[in-house]
Motif scaffolding. Structure first.
Motif, PDB file in Angstrom:
ATOM      1  N   LEU A 189      59.665  19.565 -83.567  1.00  0.00           N
ATOM      2  CA  LEU A 189      58.256  19.294 -83.861  1.00  0.00           C
ATOM      3  C   LEU A 189      58.010  17.799 -83.987  1.00  0.00           C
ATOM      4  CD1 LEU A 189      55.449  20.328 -84.468  1.00  0.00           C
ATOM      5  CD2 LEU A 189      56.120  20.625 -86.857  1.00  0.00           C
ATOM      6  N   THR A 190      58.902  17.099 -84.693  1.00  0.00           N
ATOM      7  CA  THR A 190      58.748  15.648 -84.838  1.00  0.00           C
ATOM      8  C   THR A 190      58.885  14.954 -83.493  1.00  0.00           C
ATOM      9  OG1 THR A 190      59.652  15.751 -87.079  1.00  0.00           O
ATOM     10  CG2 THR A 190      59.627  13.602 -86.009  1.00  0.00           C
ATOM     11  N   VAL A 191      59.870  15.383 -82.695  1.00  0.00           N
ATOM     12  CA  VAL A 191      60.086  14.767 -81.385  1.00  0.00           C
ATOM     13  C   VAL A 191      58.874  14.969 -80.480  1.00  0.00           C
ATOM     14  CG1 VAL A 191      61.472  14.864 -79.280  1.00  0.00           C
ATOM     15  CG2 VAL A 191      62.593  14.961 -81.504  1.00  0.00           C
ATOM     16  N   SER A 192      58.350  16.190 -80.444  1.00  0.00           N
ATOM     17  CA  SER A 192      57.210  16.463 -79.574  1.00  0.00           C
ATOM     18  C   SER A 192      55.961  15.728 -80.056  1.00  0.00           C
ATOM     19  CB  SER A 192      56.946  17.978 -79.502  1.00  0.00           C
ATOM     20  OG  SER A 192      56.733  18.526 -80.786  1.00  0.00           O
ATOM     21  N   THR A 193      55.795  15.593 -81.366  1.00  0.00           N
ATOM     22  CA  THR A 193      54.648  14.853 -81.889  1.00  0.00           C
ATOM     23  C   THR A 193      54.718  13.388 -81.476  1.00  0.00           C
ATOM     24  OG1 THR A 193      54.479  16.335 -83.800  1.00  0.00           O
ATOM     25  CG2 THR A 193      53.380  14.197 -83.965  1.00  0.00           C
ATOM     26  N   CYS A 194      55.893  12.781 -81.681  1.00  0.00           N
ATOM     27  CA  CYS A 194      56.042  11.372 -81.321  1.00  0.00           C
ATOM     28  C   CYS A 194      55.951  11.172 -79.817  1.00  0.00           C
ATOM     29  CB  CYS A 194      57.376  10.850 -81.854  1.00  0.00           C
ATOM     30  SG  CYS A 194      57.444  10.741 -83.660  1.00  0.00           S
ATOM     31  N   LEU A 246      53.681  20.132 -77.928  1.00  0.00           N
ATOM     32  CA  LEU A 246      53.537  19.966 -79.370  1.00  0.00           C
ATOM     33  C   LEU A 246      52.952  21.219 -80.004  1.00  0.00           C
ATOM     34  CD1 LEU A 246      53.284  18.458 -82.071  1.00  0.00           C
ATOM     35  CD2 LEU A 246      51.200  17.395 -81.200  1.00  0.00           C
ATOM     36  N   LEU A 247      51.919  21.768 -79.392  1.00  0.00           N
ATOM     37  CA  LEU A 247      51.297  22.975 -79.937  1.00  0.00           C
ATOM     38  C   LEU A 247      52.264  24.156 -79.905  1.00  0.00           C
ATOM     39  CD1 LEU A 247      47.744  22.688 -78.340  1.00  0.00           C
ATOM     40  CD2 LEU A 247      48.438  22.093 -80.663  1.00  0.00           C
ATOM     41  N   ILE A 248      53.071  24.253 -78.861  1.00  0.00           N
ATOM     42  CA  ILE A 248      54.056  25.340 -78.774  1.00  0.00           C
ATOM     43  C   ILE A 248      55.082  25.219 -79.897  1.00  0.00           C
ATOM     44  CG2 ILE A 248      55.935  26.286 -77.375  1.00  0.00           C
ATOM     45  CD1 ILE A 248      54.283  25.490 -74.891  1.00  0.00           C
ATOM     46  N   ASN A 249      55.585  24.011 -80.134  1.00  0.00           N
ATOM     47  CA  ASN A 249      56.549  23.814 -81.219  1.00  0.00           C
ATOM     48  C   ASN A 249      55.898  24.004 -82.581  1.00  0.00           C
ATOM     49  OD1 ASN A 249      59.211  23.002 -80.058  1.00  0.00           O
ATOM     50  ND2 ASN A 249      57.984  21.420 -79.088  1.00  0.00           N
ATOM     51  N   VAL A 251      59.942  29.766 -77.679  1.00  0.00           N
ATOM     52  CA  VAL A 251      59.525  28.362 -77.645  1.00  0.00           C
ATOM     53  C   VAL A 251      60.080  27.684 -76.395  1.00  0.00           C
ATOM     54  CG1 VAL A 251      59.770  26.128 -78.794  1.00  0.00           C
ATOM     55  CG2 VAL A 251      59.276  28.173 -80.138  1.00  0.00           C
ATOM     56  N   ARG A 252      61.349  27.924 -76.108  1.00  0.00           N
ATOM     57  CA  ARG A 252      61.968  27.305 -74.930  1.00  0.00           C
ATOM     58  C   ARG A 252      61.267  27.736 -73.645  1.00  0.00           C
ATOM     59  NH1 ARG A 252      66.001  29.012 -71.487  1.00  0.00           N
ATOM     60  NH2 ARG A 252      67.255  27.366 -70.503  1.00  0.00           N
ATOM     61  N   ARG A 253      60.936  29.016 -73.553  1.00  0.00           N
ATOM     62  CA  ARG A 253      60.266  29.527 -72.358  1.00  0.00           C
ATOM     63  C   ARG A 253      58.881  28.893 -72.206  1.00  0.00           C
ATOM     64  NH1 ARG A 253      61.289  34.347 -73.273  1.00  0.00           N
ATOM     65  NH2 ARG A 253      59.373  34.936 -74.377  1.00  0.00           N
ATOM     66  N   GLY A 254      58.146  28.797 -73.318  1.00  0.00           N
ATOM     67  CA  GLY A 254      56.819  28.186 -73.254  1.00  0.00           C
ATOM     68  C   GLY A 254      56.871  26.718 -72.870  1.00  0.00           C
ATOM     69  N   ALA A 286      44.332  20.955 -71.557  1.00  0.00           N
ATOM     70  CA  ALA A 286      45.121  20.637 -72.745  1.00  0.00           C
ATOM     71  C   ALA A 286      44.225  20.399 -73.959  1.00  0.00           C
ATOM     72  CB  ALA A 286      45.992  19.411 -72.475  1.00  0.00           C
ATOM     73  N   MET A 287      43.135  19.665 -73.786  1.00  0.00           N
ATOM     74  CA  MET A 287      42.256  19.359 -74.914  1.00  0.00           C
ATOM     75  C   MET A 287      41.529  20.603 -75.423  1.00  0.00           C
ATOM     76  SD  MET A 287      42.596  16.206 -75.766  1.00  0.00           S
ATOM     77  CE  MET A 287      44.341  16.480 -75.392  1.00  0.00           C
ATOM     78  N   LEU A 288      41.121  21.490 -74.512  1.00  0.00           N
ATOM     79  CA  LEU A 288      40.437  22.710 -74.939  1.00  0.00           C
ATOM     80  C   LEU A 288      41.388  23.629 -75.699  1.00  0.00           C
ATOM     81  CD1 LEU A 288      38.246  23.444 -71.784  1.00  0.00           C
ATOM     82  CD2 LEU A 288      37.471  22.626 -74.025  1.00  0.00           C
ATOM     83  N   VAL A 289      42.626  23.709 -75.251  1.00  0.00           N
ATOM     84  CA  VAL A 289      43.620  24.502 -75.980  1.00  0.00           C
ATOM     85  C   VAL A 289      43.855  23.908 -77.358  1.00  0.00           C
ATOM     86  CG1 VAL A 289      46.043  25.202 -76.046  1.00  0.00           C
ATOM     87  CG2 VAL A 289      44.754  25.403 -73.922  1.00  0.00           C
ATOM     88  N   MET A 290      43.933  22.589 -77.430  1.00  0.00           N
ATOM     89  CA  MET A 290      44.126  21.936 -78.726  1.00  0.00           C
ATOM     90  C   MET A 290      42.959  22.234 -79.663  1.00  0.00           C
ATOM     91  SD  MET A 290      44.633  17.894 -79.647  1.00  0.00           S
ATOM     92  CE  MET A 290      46.409  17.879 -79.452  1.00  0.00           C
TER      93      MET A 290
END
Length: 399
Positions: free
Chosen positions: A31-36, A85-88, A97-100, A156-160
């Motif tokens: 989660l931290t890695v994907s956020t950064c 990031l959203l998946i994690n 998670v890996r598949r997504g 991506a933005m609409l999903v977020m």
């Protein structure tokens, strides 16, 4: 305009530094890695989109408008990172998670490849640094390239936005506030940046000129949206650090009392150590000291103080804390004087060791400032207390 864009990139990128203070530990947290990663890619998008950067890239490569597929590819990578990031963040089984993540990376990888191929096929020999989207809105292949990057980013933005709305109902506190900031930033990106781009492009198709929406309105809206999103990413972490700083200070009386008994190794010190790191080291050191002082606990003293506190009207929990504080002060005095342990053997767990987190230790530290009234105070002070144990200590060396 380049200066404003570079400033937005700097602020956006600095957020990742604050979220990624300990690389070795953080690298183990997806989660931290994907956020950064999302924040860094977002900052790179602004750097690539600056007119000064575009001109430099075009000049170095010798290809007019080479900066366009570079910027659009970077924006697509950022959109991909947001979805990862959203998946994690959503979590689930590791396989899910890996598949997504793999599906998302594959989809946006194809999108980036398509952007490059379409640029190669297109005829775009006139360099455009600020109005490329509208200037080439009707050019074959360039038109499709522009629409592809916009559609990928919009998805991506609409999903977020949808995820922030959903999770905002399930959480509270700083996390909810952070989600709301991210939601506002994503909506501003959709309305202020993407809608402006789409409108200007469609206007070109219909023979009208609304280029100002694409060249003047969209860039600052994208910058503001990124800043709001970065604030949303950072807020929960910033609040956690502030709370850790408060707990670290509240534990100072307890640490000053038990510090001589601690055998924990000294932590690395320095201004770069964040409050959560300092608090973790202090918590570990205190627990180590409590374990070393356990043989010196006088359970008869504890029972006398507890009973006296109950008679004085204290609640059972407050009475227990007062009794444990008196017993701990007495144990620290005995250990410092190298006295023999009292003959009141038996196992007993302090409240601070029964609860997770630092809450129990903070309560014990505060109880050191509130000795029980009446006879309980007399019982607690039958033996002289350790010098300075019941007063405000000076700041200890250990962080």
């Amino acid at each position: 305009m380049s200066l404003v864009v570079y400033l937005a990139a700097f602020v956006f990128g600095m957020t990742s530094v604050l979220l990624f203070p300990r690389p070795r530990k953080a690298m183990r947290n997806p989660l931290t890695v994907s956020t950064c990663a999302a924040i860094v890619l977002g900052a790179l998008v602004f750097v690539c989109a600056a007119p000064a950067t575009l001109a430099t890239v075009n000049e170095l490569t010798g290809v007019p408008n080479f900066g366009a597929p570079l910027t659009y590819g970077m924006l697509s990578a950022y959109s991909c990172a947001v979805l990862v990031l959203l998946i994690n963040w959503r979590g689930g089984s590791r396989e899910r998670v890996r598949r997504g993540v793999l599906r998302t990376v594959a989809a946006y990888g194809l999108l980036v490849a398509a952007i490059v191929v379409l640029f190669v096929l297109a005829e775009a020999d006139t360099e455009r640094l600020t109005d490329l989207d509208t200037y080439y809105a009707g050019t074959p292949f360039m038109r499709e390239m522009i629409l592809l990057y916009l559609i990928g980013h919009s998805a991506a933005m609409l999903v977020m936005c949808a995820v922030c709305v959903k999770w905002g109902r399930e959480v509270d506190g700083p996390l909810r506030t952070g989600l709301r900031l991210i939601l506002v930033g994503a909506l501003l990106d959709v309305v202020g940046f993407q809608a402006a781009k789409y409108t200007a492009i469609v206007a070109r198709w219909t023979g009208h000129d609304l280029d100002v929406l694409s060249t003047t309105v969209a860039p600052p809206m994208a910058s503001l949206a990124a800043l709001l999103c970065s604030a949303g990413y950072l807020l929960p972490s910033a609040v956690a650090q502030w709370r850790a700083l408060g707990d670290h200070r509240r534990l100072a009386p307890l640490w000053a009392l038990v510090k001589p008994a601690s055998t924990a190794p000294r932590p690395p010190t320095g201004w770069w150590q964040l409050p959560q790191v300092r608090l973790q080291w202090r918590e570990v050191s205190i627990h180590d000291a409590l374990l070393a002082l356990a043989p010196y606990f006088d359970h008869r003293l504890r029972e006398r103080v507890r009973d006296s506190a109950l008679r004085a009207g204290r609640s059972p929990h407050a009475a227990r804390l007062a009794a444990e504080a008196a017993m701990l002060a007495d144990a620290a005095r005995r250990a410092a004087a190298r006295e023999e342990p009292p003959e009141t053997g038996g196992t007993y767990r302090l409240h601070a060791t029964e609860v997770s987190g630092t809450g129990g230790l903070v309560e014990l530290a505060q109880a050191l400032h509130r000795p029980p009234d009446g006879s309980a105070a007399a019982d607690a002070t039958e033996r002289p207390s350790l010098p300075g144990s019941m007063t405000e200590p000076e700041e200890p060396h250990v962080a």
